[in-house]
Design a protein around this motif. Structure first.
Motif, PDB file in Angstrom:
ATOM      1  N   SER A  24      -0.605   2.032  -1.410  1.00 12.87           N
ATOM      2  CA  SER A  24      -1.774   1.377  -2.013  1.00 12.87           C
ATOM      3  C   SER A  24      -1.562  -0.129  -2.041  1.00 12.87           C
ATOM      4  CB  SER A  24      -1.969   1.915  -3.433  1.00 12.87           C
ATOM      5  OG  SER A  24      -2.893   1.125  -4.119  1.00 12.87           O
ATOM      6  N   ALA A  25      -0.328  -0.530  -2.333  1.00 13.06           N
ATOM      7  CA  ALA A  25      -0.035  -1.961  -2.457  1.00 13.06           C
ATOM      8  C   ALA A  25      -0.030  -2.656  -1.100  1.00 13.06           C
ATOM      9  CB  ALA A  25       1.311  -2.138  -3.157  1.00 13.06           C
ATOM     10  N   GLY A  27      -1.216  -3.634   2.181  1.00 12.11           N
ATOM     11  CA  GLY A  27      -2.523  -3.522   2.824  1.00 12.11           C
ATOM     12  C   GLY A  27      -2.869  -4.816   3.529  1.00 12.11           C
ATOM     13  N   LEU A  28      -4.166  -5.016   3.699  1.00  7.68           N
ATOM     14  CA  LEU A  28      -4.613  -6.235   4.385  1.00  7.68           C
ATOM     15  C   LEU A  28      -4.107  -7.463   3.652  1.00  7.68           C
ATOM     16  CD1 LEU A  28      -8.270  -5.024   4.934  1.00  7.68           C
ATOM     17  CD2 LEU A  28      -6.439  -5.103   6.626  1.00  7.68           C
ATOM     18  N   GLY A  29      -3.952  -7.315   2.326  1.00  6.41           N
ATOM     19  CA  GLY A  29      -3.478  -8.422   1.502  1.00  6.41           C
ATOM     20  C   GLY A  29      -2.113  -8.934   1.948  1.00  6.41           C
ATOM     21  N   ASN A  30      -1.263  -8.050   2.438  1.00  4.13           N
ATOM     22  CA  ASN A  30       0.096  -8.458   2.807  1.00  4.13           C
ATOM     23  C   ASN A  30       0.139  -9.234   4.110  1.00  4.13           C
ATOM     24  OD1 ASN A  30       0.112  -6.069   1.104  1.00  4.13           O
ATOM     25  ND2 ASN A  30       2.313  -6.241   1.237  1.00  4.13           N
ATOM     26  N   TYR A 111     -13.813  -2.752   1.574  1.00  4.10           N
ATOM     27  CA  TYR A 111     -12.478  -2.596   2.164  1.00  4.10           C
ATOM     28  C   TYR A 111     -12.526  -1.647   3.370  1.00  4.10           C
ATOM     29  CZ  TYR A 111      -7.358  -3.000   1.709  1.00  4.10           C
ATOM     30  OH  TYR A 111      -6.024  -3.292   1.897  1.00  4.10           O
ATOM     31  N   PHE A 258      -3.650  -8.649  -6.425  1.00  2.04           N
ATOM     32  CA  PHE A 258      -4.317  -7.988  -5.306  1.00  2.04           C
ATOM     33  C   PHE A 258      -3.300  -7.205  -4.495  1.00  2.04           C
ATOM     34  CE2 PHE A 258      -6.299  -7.538  -1.190  1.00  2.04           C
ATOM     35  CZ  PHE A 258      -7.604  -7.229  -1.529  1.00  2.04           C
ATOM     36  N   SER A 259      -2.162  -7.855  -4.289  1.00  2.50           N
ATOM     37  CA  SER A 259      -1.188  -7.267  -3.398  1.00  2.50           C
ATOM     38  C   SER A 259      -0.491  -6.048  -3.998  1.00  2.50           C
ATOM     39  CB  SER A 259      -0.170  -8.339  -3.036  1.00  2.50           C
ATOM     40  OG  SER A 259       0.778  -7.794  -2.190  1.00  2.50           O
ATOM     41  N   SER A 261      -1.638  -4.066  -6.157  1.00  2.76           N
ATOM     42  CA  SER A 261      -2.629  -3.098  -6.675  1.00  2.76           C
ATOM     43  C   SER A 261      -2.464  -2.927  -8.177  1.00  2.76           C
ATOM     44  CB  SER A 261      -2.520  -1.719  -6.010  1.00  2.76           C
ATOM     45  OG  SER A 261      -2.759  -1.791  -4.652  1.00  2.76           O
ATOM     46  N   PHE A 264      -5.946  -2.776 -11.240  1.00  2.02           N
ATOM     47  CA  PHE A 264      -7.116  -2.205 -10.562  1.00  2.02           C
ATOM     48  C   PHE A 264      -7.540  -0.860 -11.142  1.00  2.02           C
ATOM     49  CE2 PHE A 264      -5.763  -5.042  -7.208  1.00  2.02           C
ATOM     50  CZ  PHE A 264      -6.917  -5.358  -6.524  1.00  2.02           C
ATOM     51  N   VAL A 266      -5.685   1.714 -10.368  1.00  2.00           N
ATOM     52  CA  VAL A 266      -5.199   2.639  -9.359  1.00  2.00           C
ATOM     53  C   VAL A 266      -3.866   3.272  -9.768  1.00  2.00           C
ATOM     54  CG1 VAL A 266      -4.201   2.677  -7.047  1.00  2.00           C
ATOM     55  CG2 VAL A 266      -6.410   1.612  -7.416  1.00  2.00           C
TER      56      VAL A 266
HETATM   57  N1  PFF Z   1      -3.138  -3.942  -2.459  1.00  3.23           N
HETATM   58  C1  PFF Z   1      -4.053  -3.870  -1.350  1.00  3.23           C
HETATM   59  C2  PFF Z   1      -3.740  -4.956  -0.353  1.00  3.23           C
HETATM   60  O1  PFF Z   1      -2.787  -5.728  -0.543  1.00  3.23           O
HETATM   61  O2  PFF Z   1      -4.440  -5.051   0.640  1.00  3.23           O
HETATM   62  C3  PFF Z   1      -5.478  -3.966  -1.781  1.00  3.23           C
HETATM   63  C4  PFF Z   1      -5.967  -2.992  -2.797  1.00  3.23           C
HETATM   64  C5  PFF Z   1      -5.478  -1.704  -2.911  1.00  3.23           C
HETATM   65  C6  PFF Z   1      -6.972  -3.343  -3.608  1.00  3.23           C
HETATM   66  C7  PFF Z   1      -5.959  -0.819  -3.862  1.00  3.23           C
HETATM   67  C8  PFF Z   1      -7.482  -2.485  -4.533  1.00  3.23           C
HETATM   68  C9  PFF Z   1      -6.969  -1.232  -4.675  1.00  3.23           C
HETATM   69  F1  PFF Z   1      -7.479  -0.422  -5.558  1.00  3.23           F
END
Ligand code: PFF
Length: 533
Positions: A24-25, A27-30, A111, A258-259, A261, A264, A266
């Motif tokens: 989950s962590a 993702g595109l953010g990284n 997303y 964001f990175s 998670s 959120f 989650v």
């Molecule tokens: N953490 C994810 C990323 O770095 O792209 C983004 C993300 C995951 C956002 C899960 C929200 C979420 F619920």
């Protein structure tokens, strides 16, 4: 509070849940957001506020979420409203907890759309690449990539995707279907099984791309300063003056949330499927560390370095300012074109990696609302999935239809993916450290724990984290709120996006209200009044 006879889900293994949270962590953010943020906010100096935020906010709130989630799960609760209602002792925390369902749901609207671009780009590289002519001036190459991006994502005009660019729509349908299939299969058979092979594949892809980038040397003899060392320097040379700018601290805290998670809703949901004595302390730390490896180790070395080596300083400003996605979807295609024989293969591997990273993140966005609809409405998994899918299809269609300039989705990202995260993080840490009590919270965290949280973290979680968060939040409002509100007033697309968020929030509040009646009628202690340890 789901009907436990019918839906008593659990993680299969400890590694499985860690990989799911790490998935989950990561993702595109990284790979896209982090390098852009760091390069634009002081380079190496960005790492100072970044690590402060990691240690003082990200990891502690992560631990709080893991602990509260597992605690709620023991009582059969799986979503932020019910769990925070008990931990925060009352309706205020419960209704604020609705944000923990709203955020993942609304973020998923855009997303998965971006996830579909990754799949589309992967396909494009498998089938021959983007047709960029490396003999042309760099500006023309970038223009070609930007045109492709615009056509593919419908940035030029609203309704383009619905009207003509059918490929993007098809990629979205595939992406969405895969997500729903995995979530519907369940925690252990769907999500856990998928991340167990997706995460290693992602790591292998990242290593291949990293090895290629770090061995690029000085590809253009005519421009000897465009080499790997200078590329790393472009990203990492510290500009300490940036530390005096509150924007740097804001960007760093926002990136951490964001990175990881965290904030959120989650992790609280994922942790609710743990057993009573499953470790949360080491698991939380391991998931965060895995994220940092992908973010700083891979994301921080690949994207900017590669762009610099081929494009040089003069073109980097535009690349970095092109925003998170400009960097990935318009700059990198030019870079892959310059890689010669293996360019298309590296491009394909890169976008496959992005797609996997995105999908392991997006599956975590559906589970919280699915669990919430089951427990608030008392519905079966099937019916709750139908409701959730209907909302997501509606939201995603609006995002895809109102595609002009990416304004609609980036408004959701601003408000839900940034503003509300601060709010929810604040609610969570206050519920944990103040209402539930930090000492009791720590005792709860240490049930079955494989390592101990250092004692001083009690002080951090009670005083430092909330204060840090509040300061950053106030600075954030001071810097952005005025201009954001003006932007909303001037742009109907932004108003539409906010109306969508408001509509979904209202629906979730109504469900919570209905849930309250059911839970009370069933004699459940939803306000945590009679809690014993
Ligand atoms: N953490 C994810 C990323 O770095 O792209 C983004 C993300 C995951 C956002 C899960 C929200 C979420 F619920």
């Amino acid at each position: 509070m789901t009907d436990s006879k019918h839906d008593d889900q659990r993680w299969g293994t400890r590694v499985g849940v860690i990989l799911a949270v790490a998935g989950s962590a990561v993702g595109l953010g990284n790979f896209l957001r982090f390098p852009g943020q760091a390069a634009a906010n002081g380079g190496g100096a960005f790492m100072i506020p970044y690590f402060c935020a990691l240690l003082l906010v990200g990891i502690p709130i992560g631990w709080a979420e893991w602990t509260m989630g597992r605690y709620g799960g023991r009582k059969g609760m799986h979503s932020a409203p019910t769990i925070l209602g008990v931990i925060g002792k009352g309706a205020a925390a419960r209704y604020l907890g609705v944000i923990g369902v709203l955020i993942p749901l609304a973020v998923s609207f855009y997303y998965t759309y971006i996830e579909a671009w990754c799949l589309g780009y992967f396909w494009q590289y498998l089938t021959g690449g983007m047709g960029i002519d490396v003999a042309a001036p760099v500006a023309d190459q970038t223009a070609r990539a930007a045109q492709f991006y615009s056509d593919f994502t419908g940035r030029g005009e609203n309704g383009v995707i619905a009207g003509g660019s059918i490929a993007t729509f098809v990629f979205w349908v595939i992406t969405f279907a895969v997500n729903i299939y995995l979530v519907y299969r369940g925690i252990s058979k769907g999500i856990e099984k998928f991340v167990t092979w997706a995460m290693p594949i992602m790591a292998i892809c990242a290593l291949i791309v990293l090895a290629r980038v770090l061995t690029l040397g000085t590809p253009d003899a005519a421009n000897p300063e465009q080499n790997v060392i200078n590329g790393l320097g472009y990203m990492w040379n510290p500009n300490f003056e940036a530390l005096a700018n509150p924007q740097t601290w804001l960007a760093a805290a926002g990136q951490i949330f964001f990175s990881l998670s965290v904030g959120f809703g989650v992790i609280i949901n994922y942790a609710s499927y743990l057993r009573k004595r499953d470790d949360v302390v080491l698991s939380g730390l391991t998931a965060s560390s895995t994220n940092e490896l992908f973010e700083v180790g891979f994301g921080g070395l690949i994207t900017i370095t590669a762009a610099f080596v081929f494009l040089g300083t003069a073109n980097m400003i535009g690349a970095v300012q092109g925003g998170t996605f400009g960097l990935g979807f318009t700059t990198l295609p030019v870079v892959f074109a310059h890689m010669g024989a293996f360019g298309n293969a590296i491009g394909a591997i890169f976008f496959l990696m992005l797609f996997l990273a995105a999908i392991t993140s997006s599956i975590s966005m559906y589970q919280p609302s699915l669990a919430f609809f089951q427990e608030s409405l008392g519905w079966s998994r099937k019916n709750a999935t139908t409701l959730m899918v209907s909302i997501c299809v509606g939201g995603s269609f609006l995002v895809m239809y109102f595609s002009r300039g990416g304004i609609f989705w980036s408004t959701i990202d601003d408000w839900v993916g940034t503003f509300f995260i601060f709010v929810l993080a604040m609610v969570q840490i206050i519920c944990f450290s103040w209402v539930f009590g930090v000492d009791r919270g720590m005792r709860e965290a240490h049930h079955g724990a494989l390592i101990e949280i250092p004692h001083f973290y009690r002080f951090i979680m009670k005083y430092v984290t909330p204060t840090y968060l509040l300061l950053v939040f106030l600075a954030f409002c001071w810097q952005n709120l005025g201009s954001w509100l003006r932007a909303v007033a001037e742009e109907p697309l932004r108003q539409g996006a906010l109306a969508l968020i408001g509509g979904v929030a209202l629906l979730l509040v109504i469900c919570t209200r209905l849930g309250e009646k059911r839970w009370r009628a069933a004699g459940l202690d939803i306000d945590g009044r009679h809690e014993a340890e």
